[in-house]
Design a protein around this motif. Structure first.
Motif, PDB file in Angstrom:
ATOM      1  N   ARG A  68      71.564  85.554  48.217  1.00 30.64           N
ATOM      2  CA  ARG A  68      72.534  86.073  47.251  1.00 30.64           C
ATOM      3  C   ARG A  68      73.944  86.064  47.804  1.00 30.64           C
ATOM      4  O   ARG A  68      74.905  86.158  47.037  1.00 30.64           O
ATOM      5  N   CYS A  69      74.093  85.969  49.126  1.00 27.40           N
ATOM      6  CA  CYS A  69      75.429  85.947  49.713  1.00 27.40           C
ATOM      7  C   CYS A  69      76.072  84.577  49.524  1.00 27.40           C
ATOM      8  O   CYS A  69      77.246  84.467  49.212  1.00 27.40           O
ATOM      9  N   GLU A  70      75.286  83.517  49.743  1.00 33.61           N
ATOM     10  CA  GLU A  70      75.827  82.152  49.675  1.00 33.61           C
ATOM     11  C   GLU A  70      75.344  81.414  48.428  1.00 33.61           C
ATOM     12  O   GLU A  70      75.595  80.220  48.280  1.00 33.61           O
ATOM     13  N   ASP A  71      74.626  82.087  47.554  1.00 32.12           N
ATOM     14  CA  ASP A  71      74.089  81.501  46.324  1.00 32.12           C
ATOM     15  C   ASP A  71      73.290  80.218  46.583  1.00 32.12           C
ATOM     16  O   ASP A  71      73.570  79.154  46.020  1.00 32.12           O
TER      17      ASP A  71
END
Ligand SMILES: Cc1cc2nc3c(=O)[nH]c(=O)nc-3n(C[C@H](O)[C@H](O)[C@H](O)COP(=O)(O)OP(=O)(O)OC[C@H]3O[C@@H](n4cnc5c(N)ncnc54)[C@H](O)[C@@H]3O)c2cc1C
Ligand code: FES
Lengths: 418, 78
Positions: free
Chosen positions: A349-352
């Motif tokens: 979810r941080c870097e998708d």
């Protein structure tokens, strides 16, 4: 700036850390108790405007924080190791080094959050995550909630939500009915826990039920569930989903402590494989607050050389370890949960980073370099555990900074080395 | 009862309220925009996932581990 000196440094002010501090404080040792939350108490005793703390928690907290040998550093996180027996830490104002004689890791556990379609929509949280947010003031009055995942935390979270005015429309437990019933049948062996669980039991509780997708475009509108073999859709305002707890072993791992089944390995004194470093509570294996309290006390006594006092607690620890084993068996995860994510479900979810970008790789390191999965702000704390579950990849020990830090704090490392 | 400024609008919250809770009390509950442009809200509630990071008085902080204070400026958009 020269480092702060202390005899015992305790990381984490949950039940384990508080009990460790109280035990160690019975000697003349100076103790620093550090925690990244604004208030002491850890997960189960998280305080806030919508929290209700039991008397035991209040009195333990008062005795520890009021003790003249104990210095409490709230809102403080560990950033890096800064040489032998020294950690670099940071609070909202400053960064500094703490040099210790003994270190006790009481870093607790976090939820296992597994990716499924729609899990990035606003309105989706962890199960314990929602409970924590509510205690800190999140409004849920008159909202319809689905709570899903696994373990007793679902019931605890539902109880907190209902107490604050939410409508619980479903509690979806992935474990099969037989396993949960078998666990409940064992509860009389732990009388205090029996009371706790039954006051939590709920009409909307379904076993053999797990989430398939969170539905909605900009925000959560409903949930699709596999409910005892049938597919059902339920409209709701929030979905709180967590698949049990995993130990926060990263700091110990980074300091070189050996692991055993993802947790920090400890001996009878709660000592890790690194001399002078102890671990207690859920970072050394999941077991609930009673086990965390007794392990913390053993570690605290052992760290200040009071071995008889520590040994006197071994029987109590063995009893709660039995409870932990029964719990872990009952709520073992259904392999079907590995198939929830689809090709375009974001895993990181941080870097998708989507599932399809990961599934071709052979290991965590290769997947990370190719996709940036795990290289964002959470440093793999969420996606690393998820890929371990999905693909069996063992996450590597974290590198400093262990959490995002300010440049001024990192410069404190330069001061000492230059 | 501290009063903070959330995305330019004043908001009064009960003592001890976290910034994460304030996002829902005074707005749509979202904290940030992801690298691919999705709006995101707090997920873990306990300082692990970093989905709740917001700008508070010019510094990036975790909304779930920060208590609201009088006069605090919280920004959820870049
Ligand atoms: C979200 C959540 C909710 C829970 N709710 C319940 C409940 O309602 N009832 C129940 O019986 N059990 C609950 N549990 C289980 C609970 O974890 C245990 O019962 C008990 O709190 C464990 O105590 P502990 O001291 O081992 O760890 P914790 O209580 O988890 O305390 C660890 C503390 O260390 C801090 N910390 C971790 N790493 C660092 C670091 N690097 N730097 C600084 N600080 C750090 C954490 O923020 C935390 O405050 C919950 C667990 C979770 C994850
Ligand atoms: S909500 Fe996960 S870090 Fe704040």
């Amino acid at each position: 700036m020269s480092p702060e000196q202390t005899d015992v440094l305790i990381i984490g002010a949950g039940p384990a850390g508080l009990a460790a501090a109280l035990a160690a404080a019975s000697s003349t040792a100076r103790i620093v108790l550090l925690d990244d939350n604004p208030l002491a108490g850890g997960q189960i005793w998280r305080d806030g405007p919508q929290a209700e703390l039991p008397e035991q928690a209040r009195s333990l907290r008062e005795r520890v924080l009021g003790h003249p040998n104990v210095r409490h550093c709230p809102g403080t996180r560990v950033i890096a190791s800064a040489g032998p027996n020294t950690l670099l830490v940071e609070d909202a104002e400053r960064g500094w080094q703490i040099r210790y004689d003994k270190l006790i890791l009481c870093t607790g556990a976090r939820e296992l959050l597994l990716p499924f379609p729609g899990w990035t929509l606003p309105g989706v949280t962890g199960a314990g995550g929602l409970q924590a947010l509510i205690k800190a003031g999140l409004p849920v009055r008159d909202q319809a909630l689905v709570i899903a995942g696994s373990g007793p935390l679902l019931l605890a979270s539902a109880a907190t939500a209902r107490h604050n005015g939410a409508r619980i429309v479903r509690i979806a437990e992935q474990a099969a009915r037989g396993a949960v019933a078998g666990f409940a049948a064992q509860l009389p062996r732990w009388p205090h826990k029996l009371l706790q669980s039954f006051s939590l039991f709920d009409r909307q509780y379904r076993t053999g039920t797990h989430v398939l997708a969170a539905l909605g475009s900009d925000r959560l509108e409903g949930v699709r569930l596999s409910q005892q073999g049938n597919i059902v859709e339920v409209a709701c305002d929030r979905l709180a989903c967590g698949f049990g707890l995993i130990p926060n072993s990263q700091l110990g791992q980074a300091l070189g402590c050996a692991l055993e089944q993802q947790a920090l390995a400890v001996d009878g004194w709660q000592a890790t494989s690194v001399a002078g470093v102890y671990a207690a509570g859920e970072c050394s294996g999941f077991g609930g607050s009673e086990l965390a309290l007794v392990e913390g006390a053993i570690a605290g006594h052992a760290a200040v050389g009071e071995h008889p006092a520590a040994q006197a607690l071994w029987t109590r620890r063995a009893r709660w370890q039995g409870f932990a084993r029964a719990l872990n068996r009952a709520f073992a995860l259904n392999p079907a949960l590995k198939a929830l994510a689809t090709a375009d479900t974001l895993v990181c979810r941080c870097e998708d980073v989507a599932y399809a970008e990961l599934s071709g790789h052979v290991g965590w390191r290769e997947a990370k370099l190719a996709s940036r999965c795990g290289m964002g702000a959470c440093q793999g704390r969420v996606c690393g555990a998820a890929v371990q579950h999905l693909f069996g990849w063992q996450p590597s020990a974290p590198r400093p900074p262990f959490s995002p830090a300010r440049i001024e704090t990192l410069l404190c490392l330069e001061d000492i080395s230059s | 009862m501290p009063e903070l400024i959330l995305d330019g609008r004043p908001l009064r919250v009960p003592d001890g309220t976290s910034v994460a809770a304030a996002l829902a009390l005074g707005g749509d509950g979202c904290a940030r925009t992801s690298v691919s442009g999705q709006r995101r809200a707090p997920l873990c509630g306990m300082g692990i996932c970093q989905e709740c990071r917001v700008n508070i008085d010019g510094r990036r902080r975790l909304a779930c581990q920060t208590l609201c204070r009088d006069g605090m400026h919280v920004e959820t958009r870049p």
